[in-house]
Write a protein that holds these residues in place. Structure first.
Motif, short mmCIF file in Angstrom:
data_model
loop_
_atom_site.label_atom_id
_atom_site.label_comp_id
_atom_site.label_asym_id
_atom_site.label_seq_id
_atom_site.Cartn_x
_atom_site.Cartn_y
_atom_site.Cartn_z
N LEU A 20 -20.57 27.45 5.29
CA LEU A 20 -21.57 28.00 6.34
C LEU A 20 -20.70 28.54 7.67
N GLU A 21 -19.29 28.36 7.90
CA GLU A 21 -18.56 28.91 8.58
C GLU A 21 -18.52 30.51 8.38
N VAL A 22 -18.30 30.59 7.14
CA VAL A 22 -18.15 31.93 6.32
C VAL A 22 -19.63 32.63 6.76
N MET A 23 -20.57 32.30 6.45
CA MET A 23 -22.01 32.82 6.62
C MET A 23 -21.98 32.92 8.32
N SER A 24 -21.53 31.93 9.04
CA SER A 24 -22.19 32.65 10.54
C SER A 24 -21.04 33.51 11.21
N THR A 25 -19.74 33.74 10.47
CA THR A 25 -18.85 34.52 11.01
C THR A 25 -19.58 35.91 10.32
N ARG A 26 -20.04 36.19 9.24
CA ARG A 26 -20.48 37.32 8.81
C ARG A 26 -22.09 37.73 9.75
N LEU A 27 -22.65 36.53 9.94
CA LEU A 27 -23.79 36.80 10.69
C LEU A 27 -23.38 37.59 12.03
N ARG A 28 -22.35 36.92 12.89
CA ARG A 28 -22.00 37.44 13.89
C ARG A 28 -21.45 38.81 13.87
N HIS A 29 -20.83 39.13 12.86
CA HIS A 29 -20.41 40.45 12.44
C HIS A 29 -21.51 41.52 12.80
N ASP A 30 -22.67 40.87 11.76
CA ASP A 30 -23.93 41.78 11.81
C ASP A 30 -24.65 41.53 13.22
N GLY A 31 -24.10 41.03 14.27
CA GLY A 31 -24.70 41.05 15.73
C GLY A 31 -25.86 40.02 15.61
N ILE A 32 -25.79 38.91 14.85
CA ILE A 32 -26.61 37.95 14.97
C ILE A 32 -25.91 36.69 15.27
N ASP A 33 -26.11 36.26 16.63
CA ASP A 33 -25.56 34.86 17.06
C ASP A 33 -26.63 33.83 17.04
N LEU A 34 -26.28 32.61 16.49
CA LEU A 34 -27.40 31.62 16.31
C LEU A 34 -27.28 30.80 17.46
N ASP A 35 -26.38 30.98 18.36
CA ASP A 35 -26.46 30.28 19.65
C ASP A 35 -27.27 31.05 20.63
N GLU A 36 -27.55 32.28 20.37
CA GLU A 36 -28.44 33.13 21.27
C GLU A 36 -30.00 32.78 20.82
N VAL A 37 -30.05 33.12 19.63
CA VAL A 37 -31.51 32.95 19.24
C VAL A 37 -31.41 32.00 18.03
N PRO A 38 -31.67 30.90 18.72
CA PRO A 38 -31.38 29.58 17.82
C PRO A 38 -32.50 29.68 16.55
N LEU A 39 -31.86 28.90 15.57
CA LEU A 39 -32.68 28.60 14.54
C LEU A 39 -34.04 27.82 14.65
N ARG A 40 -35.25 28.03 13.93
CA ARG A 40 -36.29 27.17 14.17
C ARG A 40 -36.16 25.90 13.38
N ALA A 41 -35.60 26.21 12.23
CA ALA A 41 -35.35 24.92 11.07
C ALA A 41 -34.44 25.74 10.11
N VAL A 42 -34.09 24.68 9.28
CA VAL A 42 -33.31 24.85 8.01
C VAL A 42 -34.26 24.53 6.63
N GLY A 43 -34.52 25.44 5.94
CA GLY A 43 -35.18 24.86 4.64
C GLY A 43 -34.14 24.93 3.40
N HIS A 44 -34.06 23.94 2.73
CA HIS A 44 -33.28 23.76 1.62
C HIS A 44 -33.89 23.79 0.19
N ARG A 45 -33.31 24.67 -0.69
CA ARG A 45 -33.92 24.53 -1.99
C ARG A 45 -33.39 23.17 -2.93
N VAL A 46 -34.39 22.41 -3.36
CA VAL A 46 -33.72 21.04 -3.95
C VAL A 46 -34.49 21.19 -5.34
N VAL A 47 -33.50 21.14 -6.17
CA VAL A 47 -34.16 21.23 -7.67
C VAL A 47 -35.12 20.21 -7.91
N HIS A 48 -34.55 18.83 -8.11
CA HIS A 48 -35.28 17.80 -8.41
C HIS A 48 -35.93 16.76 -7.55
#
Ligand code: ADP
Length: 385
Positions: A55-83
């Motif tokens: 997740l840290e790798v992901m947010s570093t990549r996002l910041r790199h692309d100009g997306i800061d989740l502290d500035e535009v916070p998430l609405r929610a997280v959706g998780h795919r669960v198989v079973h």
């Protein structure tokens, strides 16, 4: 905090044991802000120790692309669960009790649910927003009893929650609706056979939007021939392999899940590579292709009978959306059943949902791209408001 609710993106996570797929998107418009994959989690030398680190790798990549989740916070997280087992027939907001139950369902999905649990734990720690679990089995929880019941002793089935659960449900449900939209007809009026053909493959029979049968079962091993999974075999094969080949149950499970299917027959599991070998006249590739097509036809025929006729046959996922030869093979010789494709329309390359049968054909044959991340994001947003 800035941005109205529907400008705030939903993060969709699909955690595997050593990978994390993510997509950041707006459910209303489908606009994808970012997507990616972190691989080799937990492997030595990868530098990504666990799913928290991913997740840290992901947010570093996002910041790199100009997306800061502290500035535009998430609405929610959706998780795919198989079973979702017998418990979950709808998406749910995850609390500790839900997470415990998903963990317990690992007995039914040992290859899949443990990874989802780890992904959820890491994400809940990091993002203080509602987390939603969307289950691959949920859409099929409404299968009629005659389709979901295996003919084994009822007490045994009840004690161990043995039934046909079905998988890829999020995709089948999304594609059923998208097909109705494509045809401009109410979902409630349509009898559909949907072929989800990717690395994993499954077929479903859908009447008026409700799934009435599907090819995967207690586990995602049953049904169609897949990239590395056998799909249907004689249930007696397990005992035979144990006795004759001296394989343990775990070894048999591995053979059927990881070394069978297109890979076991041809030596490659990727369908594009299979097609290349076919073109060069490779006999093993030919047999693999023919077995794949034969099995799909087997299910198309079965579902035609179960639905008492169909209005539309739909191809989706990586192979279904892209393989001209597979769609041609599956529909060949079915003219008497009203199923046929227009050669040029089948061969046309497109990313759009489209009809590939001739105009006055009795059955519409369509190619409808699936989008599981969008479906998960929408179900997540609907649930958290
Ligand atoms: P997953 O089940 O992992 O989500 P996908 O739905 O992405 O898989 O499907 C992956 C499969 O689609 C692979 O076997 C791949 O070879 C096949 N595929 C992708 N593009 C093409 C193409 N242009 N022609 C034939 N097969 C394709």
């Amino acid at each position: 905090m800035s941005g109205s609710t529907n400008e705030r993106p939903v993060l969709v996570l699909n955690a595997g044991s050593s990978s994390l797929k993510y997509q950041l998107l707006l459910p209303e418009t489908g606009e994808v802000r970012a997507r990616g994959l972190v691989e080799r989690i937990g492997e030595s030398g990868s530098g990504v120790a666990d799913h928290s680190a991913a997740l840290e790798v992901m947010s570093t990549r996002l910041r790199h692309d100009g997306i800061d989740l502290d500035e535009v916070p998430l609405r929610a997280v959706g998780h795919r669960v198989v079973h979702g087992g017998p418990d979950f027939s709808e998406p749910v907001v995850i609390d500790d009790a839900v997470l415990d139950r998903i963990r317990e369902l690992s007995t039914l999905a040992p290859l899949h649910n443990p990874a989802a649990v780890i992904g959820i734990e890491a994400a809940r720690e990091r993002y203080d927003v509602p987390h939603v679990a969307v289950f691959d089995t949920a859409y099929f929880s409404s299968l009629p009893a005659e389709a979901s019941t295996y003919a084994v002793p009822r007490d045994l089935a009840a004690k161990h929650s043995i039934r046909r659960y079905g998988f890829h449900g999020t995709s089948h449900q999304y594609v059923a609706q998208a097909t109705a939209d494509l045809l401009g007809r109410p979902l409630g009026d349509l009898r559909q056979v949907i072929l989800h053909l990717g690395n994993g493959c499954s077929a479903s029979a859908v009447r008026g939007g409700r799934a009435v049968d599907t090819s995967m079962g207690l586990t995602p091993l049953q049904g169609l021939v897949m990239g590395t999974r056998s799909g249907d075999v004689d249930p007696g094969l397990h005992a035979y392999l144990a006795r004759e080949a001296g394989l343990s149950l775990d070894e048999i499970d591995t053979v059927l899940n990881k070394r069978s299917g297109v890979l076991g027959l041809s030596g490659v599991n990727d369908f594009r590579q299979l097609e290349q070998r076919l073109a060069s006249g490779d006999a093993d590739a030919r047999l693999a292709f023919d077995v794949v097509v034969h099995r799909i036809k087997h299910y198309v025929g079965a579902y035609l009978a179960i639905l008492g006729g169909i209005d539309v046959l739909v191809f989706t996922a990586g192979v279904g959306e892209n393989s001209i030869s597979l769609r041609a093979g599956v529909t060949e010789g079915l003219e008497e059943l009203g199923i046929t494709v227009d050669r040029a329309q089948n061969a046309a390359r497109s990313q759009q949902a489209r009809v590939i049968s001739p105009e006055r054909a009795k059955v519409v044959v369509a190619v409808v791209p699936t989008n599981e991340e969008l479906a998960i994001a929408r179900q997540t947003a609907d649930l958290v408001g």
